[in-house]
Each structure stands twice: as structure tokens, then as C-alpha cells.
Design an enzyme around this catalytic site. Structure first.
Site, PDB file in Angstrom:
ATOM      1  CG  ASP A 141      -1.736   1.291   1.254  1.00 27.00           C
ATOM      2  OD1 ASP A 141      -1.771   2.336   0.849  1.00 27.00           O
ATOM      3  OD2 ASP A 141      -3.176   0.858   1.394  1.00 27.00           O
ATOM      4  CG  HIS A 142       1.468   4.324  -3.046  1.00 32.33           C
ATOM      5  ND1 HIS A 142       0.205   4.029  -3.657  1.00 32.33           N
ATOM      6  CD2 HIS A 142       1.635   5.673  -3.277  1.00 32.33           C
ATOM      7  CE1 HIS A 142      -0.399   5.294  -3.887  1.00 32.33           C
ATOM      8  NE2 HIS A 142       0.483   6.177  -3.786  1.00 32.33           N
ATOM      9  CG  HIS A 185      -4.098   4.253  -0.744  1.00 25.53           C
ATOM     10  ND1 HIS A 185      -3.148   3.305  -0.725  1.00 25.53           N
ATOM     11  CD2 HIS A 185      -4.459   4.779  -1.871  1.00 25.53           C
ATOM     12  CE1 HIS A 185      -2.854   3.025  -2.076  1.00 25.53           C
ATOM     13  NE2 HIS A 185      -3.453   3.833  -2.581  1.00 25.53           N
TER      14      HIS A 185
HETATM   15  C1  BG6 Z   1      -3.256   4.939  -6.212  1.00 29.93           C
HETATM   16  C2  BG6 Z   1      -4.756   4.941  -6.987  1.00 29.93           C
HETATM   17  O1  BG6 Z   1      -3.386   3.783  -5.370  1.00 29.93           O
HETATM   18  O2  BG6 Z   1      -3.292   6.206  -5.597  1.00 29.93           O
HETATM   19  C3  BG6 Z   1      -4.787   6.243  -8.019  1.00 29.93           C
HETATM   20  O3  BG6 Z   1      -4.970   3.822  -7.889  1.00 29.93           O
HETATM   21  C4  BG6 Z   1      -4.407   7.447  -7.050  1.00 29.93           C
HETATM   22  O4  BG6 Z   1      -6.077   6.378  -8.596  1.00 29.93           O
HETATM   23  C5  BG6 Z   1      -3.353   7.419  -6.373  1.00 29.93           C
HETATM   24  O5  BG6 Z   1      -4.439   8.617  -8.080  1.00 29.93           O
HETATM   25  C6  BG6 Z   1      -2.989   8.352  -5.455  1.00 29.93           C
HETATM   26  O6  BG6 Z   1      -1.780   8.224  -5.001  1.00 29.93           O
HETATM   27  P1  BG6 Z   1      -0.852   9.518  -4.689  1.00 29.93           P
HETATM   28  O7  BG6 Z   1       0.524   8.950  -3.998  1.00 29.93           O
HETATM   29  O8  BG6 Z   1      -0.503  10.225  -5.863  1.00 29.93           O
HETATM   30  O9  BG6 Z   1      -1.541  10.345  -3.619  1.00 29.93           O
END
Ligand code: BG6
Length: 504
Positions: A198-199, A261
């Protein structure tokens, strides 16, 4: 054996070199969007900082039938385009020299045979068994296929070294699917080998929530229902769905951001202090938070209509390329839920996310209860507002606390002011990208910032009933909001007395 040159940079705080066993990273989906935009640039930046294992190889697996050199050229272009720093030619050349490419479809046995051959060659060349990290950056239907094939071809274990598998999102689209996927994955691998990514957990500012809560004595006494009035977690995006209609239209905002997230942000905010920061101690506490959440009844979903964004008129969601013109998919989701435990009982927690909102902002805002008695004259009290503590994940990464302060002058008048900590000025370094940290952790075998099987199951337990309810509603029940706006007016219905959405 040639190694990627190590270049420690004293200005970079975060990614000091850990001794990591020699590793071969295998990216399934090596020509895909994620590999080009995030994974390859992350690997480059780790190389640049000398944070990669001293001996490191990369194998990309994908469908396109191209030779090693063409893949190296593609990888070079992606790194030049997407790296957070301008690549150093020497570091890049050395890294790319250790890159190989295996073409084929993921259900085809011959690619695993070839992969086995390439992996062995790397080991033989170095005279030691390298650790293997298989990164599944493919469409989700291939996750069980690839894990199954790794097992069949004996690639799930490697004598004298470790084998780990990183699995991208989405991990299922409903609870029963996630359970089934877990079952398939764990029939081949041990949980300790599985890294569900989960990045958001790799973002510096998200990890700072833990530092903020558990490295400062002053917050713990107020971190509960006695002092906190409500919490608001926002993940707003200004962009639309771009070229991702195929994925997004089947997913929607709830699955895309809330299930993973946003619930993860919530667990870090609400968890009890862990005994240690070991992967299992931290995840034990996080899963208890999820366990205490009932599937919320108070929800709002909406879809964007045409509006002004990025200085021009942009189309409605249903007019985006690849989206059916009667699509019921939500591009905005908001919920009110509670964590039913001793610490949090009765504190409303609002979550909201959406595409094509006024700006990109991810933040956690904690509003404290108002002071019990105001001794100031009525006129002077106007500016007294409850304290709000905002943890900004992006942009303007940092923490802000709003305080009531006396306006200079003879009268006792109060105005809210902000006390701010900003990453950009406090640490004179650029934060590493989330994927750098997470790739490094997977290579080191540290699963603290990855989601455990029971967390994923609990996340779906909370989300499934909402999906079911929304799925049974008629299309007329789907409100819209203007692209470029702050979201649908209906979101106000979720707020309890005296609470307000923060401006997006
Ligand atoms: C991803 C989603 O996991 O997270 C995207 O699939 C979203 O739709 C993105 O835009 C948002 O990540 P960050 O790091 O730009 O907030």
C-alpha cells in the site's frame, strides 16, 4: 563481478545504506505503467544513493517480445523521464548493465524456466545464492497465476537465501475474493514471504504520524475521546482518471482509495502504541483498530460532471474515453464511521476522497473539543476556535497546529494562528518516493509498512456492505459534482452538529 557504484550523499537523510544480502529483483509487468513511472525510477534513485544491495540484478518479465537491449533502452528513457533527480549517466549505465528481460505471458511455463535459468546464471556468476524478490506489478487476475507458477517451478524457495513476493493492489475487489487470493497465495508461500503493498505507507509523512504520536509525550494524554471532537481524513485529487478507465470504472473511489490507503491512514492515527516497531507488533495494533470499526451507514457517493479544471472545461466522468455513458461508478466517496473502543468511542471520523476536485490534498485533521469556558468579553471571543492539528501528507508536507492568539492591541481579542512544521524547511533534503522505501524494505525483509492478510480481510469487511448497498441503489441515487469543485453538496449530510468539512 561488476557492482552498481555506491554514491552516498550526505545531504540525503533517509536512505542510508543497510547491509542487504545480494538480491535479484524480478518485476512481472516490467513494461507496464507502474514499472515505468515508479518502480524503475525508484530502483535508480536507490542506486544513486548507494542504498541498493551492493550486488543487485534486475529481471523484467512482460509480454512484449523484445531483446534485453531494447528493454534497457526503454528503462533508461523511463528513468530519465520520471526520476525525481536527473540521472547520473555513470550510475545509470552500471545499473542497466545488470538488467535482463524475459518475454512471455504469465501463464506460460516456459517463462518460468527461462527465469530460473537467468536467476541461476546470476548466482553462478557471483558464486552465491542471491535473495529473490518477485514484484507482481500486473493486472490482478495474474497474481494467483504467477504465485502458483513460482510454486510449480520451485521458485518459491531458494536454498541459502530468501524469496519474497511483493503484491500490488488491488488485493481482491470484495472480501471473499481477497480471502480466496490470500488462500491461494498462502498455499504456496509463507506469510513472512508476502509483501502486500500500500504505497501510502511508504510516504515519509505517513510514517511521520507514528513519530509524531509516539516520539512526543505531549500528544498521548489528549489522544482520545475526552479531548478529540472529530477527525477528518481527506484524499482529494485534482486529476481525472486519465487513461485508466478500464481499471477505474470497475473500481470506483471506495475501492481505489478508501479500502486501502485511507483505512491505513486511519489505523496509524488511532492505533495503540506498539510494544516494539517490529512488523507484527505494529500490525497487531493496526488490525485491532480495523476490528473495532463497524461498516458505516452514513455514506455519500457521487460522480463528477463537466466543469472547469486545470484552466479549461473538462468532460464529465461519463464522457471520459473508455467510460460507458451510463456508468454508475463513483468518483467521490465520503463516510462517517467510528472506532468502537475505549479510546475512541463516540468520536466521529470522516473520510472523503475524489477525483477532479479543486486541488490535490491529502491530510488528516484532528479537531479538539472547544474550551469549556470562555472568560473573554463576547466581542473578543469571536475568533476563538477549537484547536485543529493537521498532518499534511501532500502537498506542503508537515504538521500544523492552530492556536488562538491575542491580536496585538489594547483589547483582548483572539484570532486563530498556525504553528507549523514543514518538511521542506526543517530537513533540507528531498523526501524519497514511497516506492523507494518500500522496495528497500521488501529487499531487507521488513514487512512493517506492508499490509498483513488479516488487515486486508478486515478492510474488506468494513467496505463490502457499502458496496452492496450502493450496488442495489438506483442510478438516480448517484449525485454529481462539478469537476474542479470541492465535491458534492450532499457530503454535508454526513456532518454531525457543529462539524465542518475543511476546504479543499
Ligand atoms: C493509487 C490509485 O493507488 O493512488 C490512484 O489507484 C490514485 O487512483 C493514487 O491517483 C494516489 O496516489 P498519490 O501517491 O498520488 O496520492
Amino acid at each position: 563481478m561488476a557492482t552498481v557504484e555506491q554514491q552516498p550523499n550526505p545531504l540525503i537523510e533517509g536512505l542510508e545504506r543497510f547491509p542487504v544480502h545480494p538480491t535479484t529483483l524480478v518485476i512481472f509487468g516490467g513494461t507496464g505503467d507502474l514499472a515505468h513511472r515508479k518502480l524503475l525510477p525508484a530502483v535508480y534513485n536507490l542506486a544513486h544513493e548507494g542504498a541498493l544491495p551492493e550486488r543487485f540484478n534486475l529481471i523484467a518479465v512482460s509480454r512484449s517480445d523484445i531483446p534485453h537491449d531494447d528493454y534497457r533502452q526503454m528503462a533508461r528513457e523511463s528513468i530519465v523521464k520520471h526520476s525525481r533527480r536527473k540521472p547520473d549517466e555513470q550510475v545509470l549505465d552500471k545499473l542497466l548493465a545488470r538488467v535482463r528481460y524475459v518475454p512471455g505471458t504469465f501463464d506460460d511455463d516456459s517463462i518460468y524456466e527461462r527465469l530460473d535459468g537467468e536467476l541461476r546464471e546470476f548466482d553462478e556468476e557471483a558464486g552465491i545464492p542471491f535473495n529473490r524478490v518477485f514484484y507482481l506489478s500486473t493486472a490482478p487476475e495474474f497474481f494467483p497465476v504467477i504465485v502458483g507458477k513460482l510454486g510449480e517451478h520451485g521458485l518459491d524457495q531458494h536454498e541459502g537465501s530468501e524469496v519474497r513476493v511483493v503484491i500490488e493492489k488491488p488485493f481482491g475487489t470484495r472480501r471473499h475474493e481477497a480471502l480466496e487470493l490470500n488462500r491461494q497465495v498462502l498455499s504456496v508461500l509463507d506469510e513472512s514471504q508476502v509483501f502486500r503493498i500500500d504505497h501510502y505507507l511508504g510516504k515519509e509523512t505517513v510514517q511521520n504520524m507514528l513519530a509524531f504520536r509516539f516520539a512526543n509525550g505531549m500528544f498521548e494524554p489528549i489522544w482520545n475521546r475526552n479531548y478529540i471532537d472529530y477527525v477528518q481524513i481527506t484524499a482529494a485529487e485534482d486529476l481525472g482518471i486519465g487513461t485508466r478507465a478500464g481499471y477505474y470504472d470497475k473500481s470506483g473511489a471506495l475501492r481505489d482509495l478508501v479500502q486501502n490507503h485511507m483505512l491505513q491512514l486511519l489505523t496509524l492515527l488511532c492505533m495503540e502504541p506498539p510494544v516494539t516497531f517490529s512488523a507484527d507488533d505494529v500490525r497487531d495494533e493496526k488490525v485491532k483498530v480495523l476490528h473495532a470499526i463497524k461498516p458505516p451507514e452514513a455514506t455519500v457517493r457521487a460522480q463528477y460532471a463537466a466543469g472547469m479544471a486545470e484552466g479549461k472545461m473538462v468532460p464529465a466522468y461519463r464522457e471520459e474515453e473508455g467510460v460507458p455513458d451510463d456508468s454508475p461508478t463513483e468518483t467521490y466517496a465520503a463516510l462517517r464511521l467510528e472506532v468502537d473502543n475505549w479510546r475512541w468511542e463516540g468520536v466521529p471520523i470522516y473520510l472523503r476522497t475524489g477525483k477532479r476536485l479543486a486541488r490535490k490534498v491529502t491530510e488528516i485533521a484532528v479537531t479538539l473539543k472547544p474550551v469549556p469556558h470562555l472568560a473573554f468579553e463576547a466581542e473578543g471571543s469571536i475568533g476563538v476556535k477549537p484547536n485543529v492539528l493537521v498532518m499534511a501528507v501532500q502537498p506542503n508536507e508537515g504538521v500544523t497546529i492552530s492556536l488562538g492568539a491575542k491580536i496585538p492591541g489594547t483589547r483582548m481579542r483572539i484570532r486563530p494562528v498556525n504553528m507549523e512544521f514543514l518538511y521542506g524547511t526543517a530537513f533540507l533534503s528531498q523526501s524519497p518516493e514511497a516506492y523507494e522505501r518500500l522496495l528497500m524494505d521488501a529487499m531487507r525483509g521488513d514487512a512493517t509498512l506492508f499490509t498483513r492478510d488479516d488487515e486486508v480481510a478486515e478492510q474488506w469487511r468494513i467496505i463490502d456492505p457499502i458496496l452492496e448497498r450502493w450496488g442495489s441503489e438506483k442510478d438516480g441515487a448517484l449525485p454529481t459534482y462539478l469537476a474542479g469543485s470541492g465535491g458534492p453538496v450532499e457530503a454535508a449530510q454526513l456532518l454531525l452538529d457543529g462539524h465542518a468539512w475543511r476546504t479543499i
